[in-house]
Structure formats: C-alpha cells, structure tokens
Enzyme design. Structure first.
Site, PDB file in Angstrom:
ATOM      1  N   LYS A 127     132.207  -6.077  42.579  1.00  0.00           N
ATOM      2  CA  LYS A 127     133.282  -5.482  41.805  1.00  0.00           C
ATOM      3  C   LYS A 127     134.068  -6.230  40.935  1.00  0.00           C
ATOM      4  CE  LYS A 127     137.000  -2.372  43.641  1.00  0.00           C
ATOM      5  NZ  LYS A 127     137.839  -3.096  43.315  1.00  0.00           N
ATOM      6  N   ASN A 128     134.734  -6.960  42.217  1.00  0.00           N
ATOM      7  CA  ASN A 128     135.847  -7.656  41.997  1.00  0.00           C
ATOM      8  C   ASN A 128     135.782  -9.138  40.983  1.00  0.00           C
ATOM      9  OD1 ASN A 128     137.262  -6.178  42.720  1.00  0.00           O
ATOM     10  ND2 ASN A 128     137.703  -7.018  44.872  1.00  0.00           N
ATOM     11  N   ARG A 187     144.071  -0.727  37.877  1.00  0.00           N
ATOM     12  CA  ARG A 187     145.276  -2.703  38.180  1.00  0.00           C
ATOM     13  C   ARG A 187     144.283  -3.734  37.553  1.00  0.00           C
ATOM     14  NH1 ARG A 187     148.808  -2.561  40.220  1.00  0.00           N
ATOM     15  NH2 ARG A 187     148.703  -4.827  41.045  1.00  0.00           N
ATOM     16  N   CYS A 194     150.487   1.184  43.776  1.00  0.00           N
ATOM     17  CA  CYS A 194     149.205   1.943  44.567  1.00  0.00           C
ATOM     18  C   CYS A 194     148.886   1.940  45.759  1.00  0.00           C
ATOM     19  CB  CYS A 194     147.804   1.495  43.731  1.00  0.00           C
ATOM     20  SG  CYS A 194     147.685  -0.095  44.927  1.00  0.00           S
ATOM     21  N   ARG A 206     152.212  -4.137  44.180  1.00  0.00           N
ATOM     22  CA  ARG A 206     151.542  -5.068  43.346  1.00  0.00           C
ATOM     23  C   ARG A 206     151.256  -5.259  42.238  1.00  0.00           C
ATOM     24  NH1 ARG A 206     145.794  -3.240  44.357  1.00  0.00           N
ATOM     25  NH2 ARG A 206     145.310  -4.658  44.056  1.00  0.00           N
ATOM     26  N   PRO A 207     153.290  -6.208  42.574  1.00  0.00           N
ATOM     27  CA  PRO A 207     153.761  -6.723  41.585  1.00  0.00           C
ATOM     28  C   PRO A 207     152.415  -7.829  40.821  1.00  0.00           C
ATOM     29  CG  PRO A 207     154.597  -8.212  43.317  1.00  0.00           C
ATOM     30  CD  PRO A 207     153.924  -6.674  43.846  1.00  0.00           C
ATOM     31  N   ILE A 208     153.444  -8.447  39.301  1.00  0.00           N
ATOM     32  CA  ILE A 208     152.507  -8.917  38.151  1.00  0.00           C
ATOM     33  C   ILE A 208     153.552 -10.412  38.366  1.00  0.00           C
ATOM     34  CG2 ILE A 208     150.644  -7.816  38.150  1.00  0.00           C
ATOM     35  CD1 ILE A 208     152.167  -7.177  35.342  1.00  0.00           C
ATOM     36  N   ASP A 209     154.577 -10.577  39.211  1.00  0.00           N
ATOM     37  CA  ASP A 209     155.536 -11.459  38.234  1.00  0.00           C
ATOM     38  C   ASP A 209     154.779 -12.817  38.412  1.00  0.00           C
ATOM     39  OD1 ASP A 209     155.970 -10.758  41.411  1.00  0.00           O
ATOM     40  OD2 ASP A 209     156.051 -13.259  41.299  1.00  0.00           O
ATOM     41  N   GLN A 210     153.698 -13.604  39.030  1.00  0.00           N
ATOM     42  CA  GLN A 210     153.021 -14.276  39.195  1.00  0.00           C
ATOM     43  C   GLN A 210     152.080 -14.478  37.580  1.00  0.00           C
ATOM     44  OE1 GLN A 210     153.514 -16.920  41.768  1.00  0.00           O
ATOM     45  NE2 GLN A 210     155.365 -15.361  41.709  1.00  0.00           N
ATOM     46  N   ASP A 221     139.848  -6.791  52.039  1.00  0.00           N
ATOM     47  CA  ASP A 221     139.459  -5.613  52.043  1.00  0.00           C
ATOM     48  C   ASP A 221     138.160  -5.320  52.983  1.00  0.00           C
ATOM     49  OD1 ASP A 221     139.131  -6.636  48.415  1.00  0.00           O
ATOM     50  OD2 ASP A 221     140.663  -6.032  49.475  1.00  0.00           O
ATOM     51  N   ARG A 245     134.723   4.053  43.186  1.00  0.00           N
ATOM     52  CA  ARG A 245     135.678   3.471  42.412  1.00  0.00           C
ATOM     53  C   ARG A 245     134.741   1.703  42.637  1.00  0.00           C
ATOM     54  NH1 ARG A 245     141.949   2.400  42.236  1.00  0.00           N
ATOM     55  NH2 ARG A 245     140.888   0.321  40.762  1.00  0.00           N
TER      56      ARG A 245
HETATM   57  C1  EPZ Z   1     142.251  -8.287  44.417  1.00  0.00           C
HETATM   58  O1  EPZ Z   1     143.420  -8.021  43.857  1.00  0.00           O
HETATM   59  C2  EPZ Z   1     141.350  -7.583  43.877  1.00  0.00           C
HETATM   60  N1  EPZ Z   1     141.078  -6.635  43.101  1.00  0.00           N
HETATM   61  C3  EPZ Z   1     141.521  -6.658  45.614  1.00  0.00           C
HETATM   62  O2  EPZ Z   1     140.826  -6.350  46.100  1.00  0.00           O
HETATM   63  C4  EPZ Z   1     142.244  -7.068  46.603  1.00  0.00           C
HETATM   64  O3  EPZ Z   1     142.473  -6.586  48.102  1.00  0.00           O
HETATM   65  C5  EPZ Z   1     142.856  -9.061  46.658  1.00  0.00           C
HETATM   66  O4  EPZ Z   1     142.518  -9.672  45.249  1.00  0.00           O
HETATM   67  C6  EPZ Z   1     143.323  -9.535  47.478  1.00  0.00           C
HETATM   68  O5  EPZ Z   1     142.323 -10.374  47.693  1.00  0.00           O
HETATM   69  C7  EPZ Z   1     140.281  -7.370  41.934  1.00  0.00           C
HETATM   70  O6  EPZ Z   1     140.136  -8.514  42.214  1.00  0.00           O
HETATM   71  C8  EPZ Z   1     140.356  -6.385  40.605  1.00  0.00           C
HETATM   72  P1  EPZ Z   1     146.597 -10.141  44.486  1.00  0.00           P
HETATM   73  P2  EPZ Z   1     144.812  -8.630  43.258  1.00  0.00           P
HETATM   74  O7  EPZ Z   1     147.114  -9.998  43.635  1.00  0.00           O
HETATM   75  O8  EPZ Z   1     144.437  -9.209  42.531  1.00  0.00           O
HETATM   76  C9  EPZ Z   1     150.877 -10.210  45.858  1.00  0.00           C
HETATM   77  C10 EPZ Z   1     139.829  -3.826  46.664  1.00  0.00           C
HETATM   78  O9  EPZ Z   1     139.517  -3.380  47.145  1.00  0.00           O
HETATM   79  N2  EPZ Z   1     151.514 -10.358  44.300  1.00  0.00           N
HETATM   80  O10 EPZ Z   1     145.572 -11.592  45.281  1.00  0.00           O
HETATM   81  O11 EPZ Z   1     145.373  -7.369  42.774  1.00  0.00           O
HETATM   82  C11 EPZ Z   1     150.168  -8.833  46.250  1.00  0.00           C
HETATM   83  O12 EPZ Z   1     151.456  -8.137  46.313  1.00  0.00           O
HETATM   84  C12 EPZ Z   1     140.420  -4.512  45.490  1.00  0.00           C
HETATM   85  O13 EPZ Z   1     138.950  -4.420  45.941  1.00  0.00           O
HETATM   86  C13 EPZ Z   1     152.530 -10.844  44.174  1.00  0.00           C
HETATM   87  O14 EPZ Z   1     153.556 -10.498  44.909  1.00  0.00           O
HETATM   88  O15 EPZ Z   1     145.334  -9.124  44.872  1.00  0.00           O
HETATM   89  C14 EPZ Z   1     150.227  -9.240  47.625  1.00  0.00           C
HETATM   90  O16 EPZ Z   1     150.647  -8.467  48.652  1.00  0.00           O
HETATM   91  C15 EPZ Z   1     142.022  -3.816  46.900  1.00  0.00           C
HETATM   92  N3  EPZ Z   1     152.508 -11.496  42.753  1.00  0.00           N
HETATM   93  C16 EPZ Z   1     149.340 -10.792  47.283  1.00  0.00           C
HETATM   94  O17 EPZ Z   1     150.214 -11.330  46.232  1.00  0.00           O
HETATM   95  C17 EPZ Z   1     151.793 -11.788  41.227  1.00  0.00           C
HETATM   96  O18 EPZ Z   1     152.311 -11.862  40.650  1.00  0.00           O
HETATM   97  C18 EPZ Z   1     147.497 -10.492  47.363  1.00  0.00           C
HETATM   98  O19 EPZ Z   1     148.027  -9.809  45.593  1.00  0.00           O
HETATM   99  C19 EPZ Z   1     150.066 -11.124  42.404  1.00  0.00           C
HETATM  100  C20 EPZ Z   1     150.324 -10.572  43.522  1.00  0.00           C
END
Ligand code: EPZ
Length: 442
Positions: free
Chosen positions: A22-23, A91, A115, A120-124, A305, A397
């Site tokens: 999926k991812n 998302r 969620c 789940r911020p997207i600042d990065q 996950d 999903r």
């Molecule tokens: C991806 O989510 C996966 N989703 C998630 O899978 C997975 O749990 C996660 O990576 C971690 O491996 C998809 O690929 C679609 P992150 P993502 O950005 O990219 C923080 C599932 O069950 N962060 O790596 O959203 C964030 O809050 C889903 O299949 C920031 O602070 O995860 C988290 O604490 C759930 N700022 C950490 O980083 C940002 O801009 C890792 O999040 C981005 C992230």
C-alpha cells in the site's frame, strides 16, 4: 457498516499470497503526475486507499483503468487541488503537493489534520519544498503552493519522514540543478518510488541510503514497460503474527524477506521458527511464545506499522514484554481493546508493558486505525470464543481480501452487517462455506 466476526482457537495452516505494498502504491500512483502520458503499473493492491488515490487523480484530470494492470493517463492535468473530503480520508493525498508543483507550478491541498495515531504534521514536507523555491500560503484549512523557478537545493530533514522524503523527491526530479536530501527516509517503499521515477528518466543516486542526490531533468516520460511495485512487508508481517499467535504453519508467497529483517528477527525472539527463500517465508512454532522487547524505529529498525500486531502476540506469551513507540505519540489505541479480551497491558506515553496471560477471551472490540484493527483480528483468531471487530473500514484501507486470505488457511472469520447480533446468525455466517471473498470485498 460492517463488522468482522471471528471464532478463535484454530491454527492457521497453508499458504497466503502477499499483495503489493500500500505504502509504495500510493506515492507511485501519484508520481505518474510528473511524467505526462499513459503509465502501466503492476501488483497494485485493490484497497480503499488505492481506489481513493485513483479517484483523486481522476478529479485532477487523469483517468485510470484497472484490469490487473493499472493504467493511468496523466497527459492532462486539469485541476491542481486535493480537496478536504479526499484528504481527510487519506492523509497520503498530501503527496500530490510535490508532483503538482513540479508539473504545473501550483498546488492546493487541504491540510490533512491529525489522525488516531498522532498529529501528523507536514512541516518537513513544506520546508523541503520551500528550499526548492516553492512558496506556501495557508487559508481555510488549505495549503496553496506556487513555484516559478523550481531549483535544486541541499535539504536536511529533522527526522527521516517517509512521505516528506517522497514529496520532496517528486519535485526535485524536475528541478533545475542538483538536490541533496540528507536524513532521508530509507523505507523500501521510498526506494521503490525512486526506482519507479528512474524508469521515467529521473536521475537519483543513493537510493536506499539516508542521502539522496537528485539531478533534475527538464522532462520525464512514462516507462515503456509496466512497473511492478514491491510486496507489502507490513501485510506479510501481519499474517506471520496471526500464524504465530494461533500456533499454525503458514507460508507467505510473493514476498521479499530482505525487506522484513527486523520483523522476522522479532518473531524468532518470540519463539517462532522462520524459514525463507527468495520470495517465500514459512513460519511455524513448536514452543510456547516468549516475551519480547520492541522499540520502533525508522527503517531498517523495527517498523512502527508492526507494533500493534506484535503487542497482540505478546499477550499470548508467558512473561513480560516491553514496547517503546518512538515514531508516533498515540499508537496504543489497540491496548484498551485488548484489555476487553483479558489482556494485561499498561502504558504511559510511549512505553507499554504487556504481561502475557493467555488465553484471551473473545469480545466485541472497536478498530481505531489500520494496524490496530489488524491487531484485533489476530487477537480474535487466537482467543477463545467469538470476537467481533467493529469499524472495519479501517482494515479495508490496507488489507486486500483479508477475509478470503485468512479463510483459505482455515480461519473461521466472516464479514457481516454490524446490525447482526443474533449468535445463531453469526455462527451461520462463520459456517457459510460460500465464496471466500465476502460481497463487500468481491
Ligand atoms: C508513513 O507515514 C506511512 N504512510 C505510515 O504508515 C508509517 O507508519 C509511517 O510512514 C512511518 O513509517 C504512508 O507511507 C502512506 P512520517 P508518514 O512522516 O510519512 C513526524 C500505515 O499504517 N513528522 O515518516 O506520515 C511524524 O509526526 C501508515 O500504513 C513531522 O514531525 O510518517 C511522525 O512522528 C500509518 N513532520 C514521524 O515524523 C513532518 O513534516 C514519522 O512520520 C513529517 C513527519
């Protein structure tokens, strides 16, 4: 709405085919936006999230056709927006930011919001895209991005964000000059996206490492052959946990064990026997489950996950297991539901302690997020009696034909309307040897 009814106590025996990841599917479907024309993708799983992504691409002006292979025509982009009603359900829609900015110079995406598992911020994502010359305004819950001169830059991520890395890569491939991303995510799904982009003509070095170097090119074009995405290592790990919890003997096919070293090592630590070939994994268990120590980390560490599924397994061991969830701030929602089945779990902040005290007893439990739902299904398969898992739209999903795959290895599981309460009707659903794929999954 529907629910799953599960009768526990039967070891899973047989073979389960693993679907595409999926991812990997979500970013790769969206990445077709950076190369106008017709794309063909193989091994795309039939999931609610992949359907949502295809309908989002359709709303952007890119029609698709699914018949085994997924065909997407991204010749025209008519509409550079990901609306709230799509993003709030998925998302990962935020991944259209990078490709739309690179393709059209503009993108309007609803802020995803939080969620169940965290804010789940997207600042990065935004920091990286701004370094490439994009500018963003926030209004009415939407992010409106524009770029006039997309140019390469050095970007250091505060944490190895998976979709953050993916968003930035999908813009950098069309930027003028070189982009260097350090502290990039190394998940196999990120590498699969990079490998796909290379088939379109992108120039990316360091794939699979935490430093990606991208030489921007003026245009990208669809590959001449269909691209086949990687198998789903989390779906695979989920079924291995079900086999372990039920004391079964299950062989996964179409899987890549090299993507699952941390998960397989943890299952061996739990007392399982794991044998692998290039594309199969066989799990058996000839002893009592052992307690485990789990700390989630970015790849190649133990995947967040898989945390909920391993917590369920720990409930069936004799001994005390400990968990530390370092990635998300609220990813123990499954614990409260497992307590309803008799589990002994305590958690505070990111640390949880599980005192294994089998057996668990079947109960009605509530799914809260995708992987928590899977953990509850595993608990139901190994518990005594009947378990009902509600709100299974979460499961749809990320797990293709879950009921069919589990029934094929002997599970007593069925999908029924959540209005069915009569035990006789629930039992009849379990006894129904009809098509292994329930209507909703047909
Ligand atoms: C991806 O989510 C996966 N989703 C998630 O899978 C997975 O749990 C996660 O990576 C971690 O491996 C998809 O690929 C679609 P992150 P993502 O950005 O990219 C923080 C599932 O069950 N962060 O790596 O959203 C964030 O809050 C889903 O299949 C920031 O602070 O995860 C988290 O604490 C759930 N700022 C950490 O980083 C940002 O801009 C890792 O999040 C981005 C992230």
């Amino acid at each position: 709405m529907e629910k799953l009814v599960v009768e526990g106590g039967r070891p899973l025996i047989g073979s389960i085919p693993v679907s595409g990841a999926k991812n990997a599917a979500l970013p790769i479907l969206i990445a077709t936006l950076v190369a106008p024309g017709e794309h063909r993708l193989g091994n795309i799983p039939d999931l609610a999230d992949t359907s949502s992504t295809l309908s989002l691409l359709g709303r952007i002006g890119c029609p698709s056709l699914v018949n085994g292979v997924v065909r997407i025509d991204t010749s025209r982009v008519a509409f550079s927006e990901a609306p709230y009603d799509v993003v709030r359900k998925m998302r990962a829609s935020v991944l259209v930011l990078g490709p739309l900015l690179a393709r059209t110079g503009e993108a309007k995406v609803s802020l995803p919001g939080g969620c169940a598992i965290g804010t789940r911020p997207i600042d990065q994502h935004l920091k990286g895209l701004e370094a490439l010359g994009c500018r963003f305004e926030l209004s009415g819950g939407y992010i409106h991005g524009t770029v006039h001169d997309l140019r390469g830059a050095d970007i250091h991520l505060d944490m190895p964000t998976v979709t953050g890395t993916e968003n930035i890569v999908m813009a950098a491939v069309l930027a003028r000059g070189t982009t260097r991303i350090t502290n990039a995510a190394r998940e196999p799904e990120v590498s699969d996206l990079c490998d796909f982009l290379v088939t379109l003509g992108a120039k990316i070095e360091g794939i699979g490492t935490s430093t990606l170097i991208i030489e921007g090119v003026p245009r990208l074009t669809p590959a001449s052959r269909p691209y086949r995405i990687v198998p789903d290592r989390i779906e695979a790990g989920t079924y291995l946990c079900a086999a372990a919890a039920t004391g079964g003997d299950v062989t996964l096919t179409g899987v890549d064990p090299k993507l699952m070293e941390a998960t397989l090592a943890k299952l061996v630590e739990a007392g399982c026997d794991v044998r692998t070939t290039e594309d199969t994994i066989r799990l058996t268990r000839s002893r009592q489950l052992l307690p485990i120590k789990v700390r989630t980390e970015p790849f190649p560490g133990f995947p967040t996950d898989m945390q909920a599924q391993l917590m369920t397994l720990a409930c069936f061991s004799k001994g005390t297991s400990t968990f530390e969830e370092t990635i998300f701030e609220n990813r123990y929602m499954h614990a409260a539901e497992l307590l309803r089945m008799g589990a002994d779990i305590q958690h505070a902040g990111r640390v949880a302690t599980v005192r294994g005290n089998p057996p668990l007893k079947g109960a009605a439990v509530m799914a809260s997020d995708l992987r928590a739902s899977a953990a509850l299904v595993i608990a139901g398969l190994a518990a005594e009696g009947i378990t009902e898992v509600l709100r299974i739209y979460h499961l749809d999903r990320g797990y293709e034909n879950l009921v069919g795959k589990l029934r094929a290895v002997g599970a007593r599981i069925a999908r029924v309307s959540d209005t069915v309460q009569d035990p006789a009707k629930l039992k009849a659903a379990l006894d129904d040897l009809g098509p292994s794929v329930a209507p909703a999954e047909a």
